[in-house]
Design a protein around this motif. Structure first.
Motif, short mmCIF file in Angstrom:
data_model
loop_
_atom_site.label_atom_id
_atom_site.label_comp_id
_atom_site.label_asym_id
_atom_site.label_seq_id
_atom_site.Cartn_x
_atom_site.Cartn_y
_atom_site.Cartn_z
N HIS A 140 -31.99 -59.00 -14.81
CA HIS A 140 -32.28 -58.92 -13.37
C HIS A 140 -31.05 -59.26 -12.54
O HIS A 140 -30.81 -58.64 -11.49
CB HIS A 140 -33.43 -59.86 -13.04
N GLU A 141 -30.27 -60.27 -12.98
CA GLU A 141 -29.04 -60.59 -12.27
C GLU A 141 -28.07 -59.42 -12.30
O GLU A 141 -27.42 -59.10 -11.29
CB GLU A 141 -28.38 -61.83 -12.89
N ILE A 142 -27.98 -58.78 -13.51
CA ILE A 142 -27.10 -57.59 -13.61
C ILE A 142 -27.58 -56.50 -12.66
O ILE A 142 -26.79 -55.82 -12.00
CB ILE A 142 -27.06 -57.08 -15.06
N LYS A 143 -28.91 -56.38 -12.60
CA LYS A 143 -29.47 -55.36 -11.70
C LYS A 143 -29.11 -55.68 -10.24
O LYS A 143 -28.71 -54.79 -9.48
CB LYS A 143 -30.99 -55.33 -11.87
N ASP A 144 -29.27 -56.99 -9.84
CA ASP A 144 -28.92 -57.38 -8.46
C ASP A 144 -27.44 -57.16 -8.18
O ASP A 144 -27.06 -56.67 -7.11
CB ASP A 144 -29.28 -58.84 -8.24
N GLU A 145 -26.57 -57.55 -9.15
CA GLU A 145 -25.13 -57.33 -8.98
C GLU A 145 -24.83 -55.84 -8.86
O GLU A 145 -23.97 -55.42 -8.08
CB GLU A 145 -24.36 -57.93 -10.16
N SER A 146 -25.54 -55.04 -9.65
CA SER A 146 -25.33 -53.59 -9.58
C SER A 146 -25.71 -53.07 -8.20
O SER A 146 -25.03 -52.21 -7.63
CB SER A 146 -26.16 -52.89 -10.67
N ASP A 147 -26.84 -53.62 -7.65
CA ASP A 147 -27.25 -53.21 -6.31
C ASP A 147 -26.18 -53.57 -5.28
O ASP A 147 -25.84 -52.77 -4.39
CB ASP A 147 -28.58 -53.88 -5.94
N ARG A 148 -25.64 -54.83 -5.38
CA ARG A 148 -24.60 -55.25 -4.43
C ARG A 148 -23.33 -54.42 -4.59
O ARG A 148 -22.70 -54.03 -3.60
CB ARG A 148 -24.29 -56.74 -4.62
N ILE A 149 -22.96 -54.16 -5.86
CA ILE A 149 -21.77 -53.33 -6.09
C ILE A 149 -21.97 -51.94 -5.52
O ILE A 149 -21.06 -51.35 -4.91
CB ILE A 149 -21.45 -53.26 -7.60
N SER A 150 -23.19 -51.43 -5.71
CA SER A 150 -23.48 -50.10 -5.16
C SER A 150 -23.38 -50.11 -3.64
O SER A 150 -22.81 -49.19 -3.04
CB SER A 150 -24.87 -49.66 -5.60
N GLN A 151 -23.94 -51.19 -3.00
CA GLN A 151 -23.89 -51.28 -1.54
C GLN A 151 -22.44 -51.39 -1.06
O GLN A 151 -22.04 -50.72 -0.09
CB GLN A 151 -24.70 -52.50 -1.08
N GLN A 152 -21.66 -52.27 -1.74
CA GLN A 152 -20.24 -52.41 -1.36
C GLN A 152 -19.48 -51.11 -1.57
O GLN A 152 -18.59 -50.76 -0.80
CB GLN A 152 -19.60 -53.54 -2.16
N GLY A 153 -19.82 -50.42 -2.64
CA GLY A 153 -19.16 -49.13 -2.89
C GLY A 153 -19.43 -48.15 -1.78
O GLY A 153 -18.52 -47.44 -1.31
N ARG A 154 -20.69 -48.13 -1.32
CA ARG A 154 -21.03 -47.21 -0.22
C ARG A 154 -20.30 -47.62 1.07
O ARG A 154 -19.84 -46.77 1.83
CB ARG A 154 -22.54 -47.18 -0.02
N GLU A 155 -20.28 -48.98 1.33
CA GLU A 155 -19.56 -49.44 2.52
C GLU A 155 -18.07 -49.11 2.43
O GLU A 155 -17.45 -48.71 3.42
CB GLU A 155 -19.75 -50.95 2.68
N THR A 156 -17.51 -49.30 1.21
CA THR A 156 -16.09 -48.96 1.02
C THR A 156 -15.86 -47.47 1.24
O THR A 156 -14.86 -47.06 1.85
CB THR A 156 -15.65 -49.36 -0.38
N GLN A 157 -16.78 -46.68 0.77
CA GLN A 157 -16.66 -45.24 0.98
C GLN A 157 -16.73 -44.89 2.46
O GLN A 157 -15.97 -44.05 2.96
CB GLN A 157 -17.76 -44.51 0.21
N LYS A 158 -17.63 -45.64 3.19
CA LYS A 158 -17.72 -45.40 4.63
C LYS A 158 -16.43 -45.81 5.33
O LYS A 158 -15.92 -45.12 6.22
CB LYS A 158 -18.91 -46.19 5.19
N ASP A 159 -15.90 -47.03 4.94
CA ASP A 159 -14.62 -47.49 5.52
C ASP A 159 -13.50 -46.51 5.21
O ASP A 159 -12.60 -46.29 6.05
CB ASP A 159 -14.27 -48.87 4.97
#
Length: 681
Positions: free
Chosen positions: A642-661
């Protein structure tokens, strides 16, 4: 500081240039004021010095009149003594009229003395004394020493009035000395005049007193007066010598100091002071006419020196006045010239600064309008403004190089940004795939955890059944012992033996059933362990520990199965023996020893069953412990997943934000590129 920053450079330069102009003008005006003040003071002193020129002849004339009045009046009107001086007396009165008239005319205008209140006060006092002086002159003409007014009873003494007016005139001249103190030369000259005038006053008194001792007698009072007056005359002459300049001293020595009459007078003074006390009251040995001649010579010599001092004072005053006027004129000329020079220099300085500044402002405005980075300003000279222009050119050149570098770096950054944007897209896809795989692992872990819970639950049930079987085996063992004890009574109680054998068969059947249950549980446990191993294999690296536990559970299940088979075989033998015992009951008596042996075997079989059941109990406990550990591991794995899943969600969110930036950065790069393209370089 903000106020200064809001002032234009041109105005600042004007202010800066105006400061030394104002300062120089201030000092120049200050010097002009000082020179003008000096001139004003000298002009004021002019009236005072003129007063001295008017009062000096009057004092000399009154000196002479006082002396002649003393000689003429003598003892009084009833005495013939002094009649020989009548013509000289009348001449001295006539000689006083002109200087007195000049003096009165001069002091008539009081406005010229407004700046000198003490002198004005003395003049007013002198005017009142002049009235008494004129009255005293009339009294002296009648050869009277004094007169008492019949109406007021006021006494007017001739010599006292003359002494009073002389004293007041000398006092007023003292005010001139004090007022001249502002100028060193005039101060010394007026002090020398004052000392000489006082010395002349004492000379006139000495002439009268010495004439008295030569013509009448030497009284003690006259002797004391002569001694005192000689000392006072010498003191004032010494003061005169201290104050007078060298030229006047030379004139003094020539006309008075080295004059024979002065030496004769000093000798006479010395003789009088050396007289014997017993001669007091007698006539002094001397010729009164010779003494009068000597006195006239001394008076003339004093008058010459006084006139010389007055002329020197007048000359010095005129010289100082001329120098003061010249200083004022020069100061005005210097101020005008200084202002002209400063204005011209200021104009040149302003032009030399303002012209390059205007050129630089125009160049800056042209640069701001055209954005031409190749533009350079050209200012000639070697000063701070040329340094500013050179710095400006260097700055523009640096800007040009910087813009070139920025444009190149911007192109490189644009390429890198596109690569980063593509990489971020791939990373997001990988992160999404990882998220999907993590979700699958999470589901598998949850299923494995549920299976482990079932295994733990079955292990607990197996443990309870094994406990019950163990209790039954203990009971069977006790029954076997009882059967052995009662075998001796078997022959007497055959009927009861048949029942016991039937009970034994029933218990053996129950044990068989229990063994069948244990066997089913063992098979089910083996199946669950196999499923757990399959799930652990699906979990990969995370399920490796769980696979080890599953293998141990399967091994325990196998051992349990083998033990139940052994027990089943023992139970079948027990059942078979019991059947044979029942069928051969009739032969029990004959085969009693064989029955005892069988019972003994049954007892041993129950012991073996008890041991096997204890092993099964231990195995069940081990399975329960292993299941509990496996449950904890599964829970921890599930938490980590579950922690890996949460980290994956945060990494995915940061990746999308980075892509937006990254997309925003690409937009800014485009805008920056357009801004840079506005410049020409």
């Amino acid at each position: 500081m903000n106020l200064i920053n809001n002032i234009r450079i041109k105005n600042r330069i004007l202010i800066l240039v105006s400061i030394p102009v104002v300062v120089a003008l201030f000092f120049a005006v200050l010097r002009f004021q000082q020179a003008n003040q000096t001139l004003t003071n000298i002009e004021k002193l002019d009236a005072v010095q003129e007063y001295l020129s008017k009062v000096s002849p009057l004092i000399s004339a009154i000196y002479q009149e006082r002396l002649m009045s003393k000689f003429y009046i003598g003892p009084g009107e009833k005495s013939d003594i002094g009649l020989e001086f009548k013509s000289q007396f009348e001449q001295s009165q006539r000689a006083t009229e002109k200087p007195l008239r000049n003096y009165q005319n001069f002091i008539a205008d009081k406005n010229k003395f407004k700046g000198f209140p003490k002198l004005l006060e003395d003049i007013k006092d002198i005017e009142e004394t002049i009235l008494l002086y004129k009255k005293a002159q009339k009294i002296a003409q009648r050869k009277m020493r004094f007169e008492i007014d019949s109406g007021t009873g006021e006494k007017t003494a001739v010599l006292a009035v003359m002494n009073s007016i002389v004293s007041k005139l000398i006092s007023s001249s003292q005010q001139v000395v004090l007022l001249s103190a502002s100028n060193k030369q005039l101060s010394l000259l007026t002090n020398s005049y004052q000392s000489l005038s006082n010395a002349q006053n004492y000379l006139m008194l000495l002439i009268g007193n010495v004439y008295e001792v030569t013509a009448v007698k030497l009284s003690l009072t006259t002797y004391a007066n002569i001694s005192r007056q000689v000392g006072q005359e010498m003191v004032h002459l010494d003061n005169f010598a201290n104050f007078a300049p060298e030229s006047i001293l030379q004139f003094y020595q020539k006309e008075l100091g080295k004059h024979p009459s002065f030496k004769e007078a000093q000798d006479i003074y010395e003789k009088i002071r050396r007289v014997q006390p017993d001669t007091i009251g007698e006539k002094f040995d001397g010729n009164k006419n010779d003494w009068l001649a000597t006195g006239d010579q001394l008076v003339n010599a004093y008058n010459k020196v006084v006139d010389n001092v007055i002329q020197e004072i007048e000359s010095t005053k005129s010289d100082i006045l001329a120098r003061s006027k010249n200083a004022v004129t020069q100061t005005i000329s210097v101020i005008v010239a200084l202002i002209a020079v400063l204005v011209i220099v200021s104009y040149k300085i302003i032009v030399s600064i303002n012209t390059p500044l205007k050129q630089m402002i125009n160049d800056f405005a042209a640069l701001a309008e055209s954005k031409d980075m190749t533009l350079r300003t050209q200012i000639n000279g070697n000063n701070e403004l040329t340094s500013v222009a050179a710095a400006f050119n260097s700055l523009i050149e640096s800007f040009e190089q910087t813009l070139l570098s920025v444009r190149q770096k911007m192109l490189q950054m644009d390429e890198i940004t596109h690569k980063v944007s593509g990489s971020m897209g791939d990373s997001i896809q990988l992160i999404d795939s990882q998220k999907t795989a993590t979700d699958s692992i999470s589901v598998a872990i949850n299923q494995m955890t549920a299976t482990i819970y079932e295994v733990a639950k079955m292990s607990a049930a197996t443990s309870e059944i094994v406990k019950r079987a163990n209790e039954l085996s203990v009971t069977g063992e006790k029954d076997a012992h009882c059967s052995k004890k009662t075998m001796d009574a078997l022959f007497a109680e055959l009927a009861s033996t048949s029942d016991l054998i039937n009970d034994l068969n029933q218990e053996a059947s129950q044990i068989s059933n229990i063994v069948q249950v244990i066997k089913g549980i063992s098979e089910q446990t083996n199946l669950l362990a196999l499923n757990a191993a399959i799930e652990a294999a699906r979990a990969g690296e995370m399920g490796r520990g769980f696979a080890v536990v599953a293998d141990e559970v399967r091994e325990l299940s196998k051992r349990t199965h083998d033990s139940t088979d052994l027990i089943q075989g023992q139970i079948e033998m027990l059942t078979k023996g019991a059947s044979n015992a029942l069928s051969k009951m009739e032969l029990l008596q004959a085969n009693g020893s064989e029955a005892v042996t069988i019972v003994q075997r049954s007892s041993e079989a129950f012991v073996t069953i008890k041991q096997e059941l204890e092993q099964i109990t231990d195995m069940a406990n081990q399975i329960a412990v292993a299941s509990e550990e496996q449950t904890n591991v599964a829970d921890e794995i599930n938490q980590r997943v579950h922690e890996i899943k949460d980290e994956s969600d945060r990494i995915s969110q940061q990746g999308r934000e980075t892509q937006k930036d990254t997309e925003d950065l690409k937009k800014h790069e485009t805008a920056l590129k357009l801004d840079i393209e506005k410049f020409h370089f």
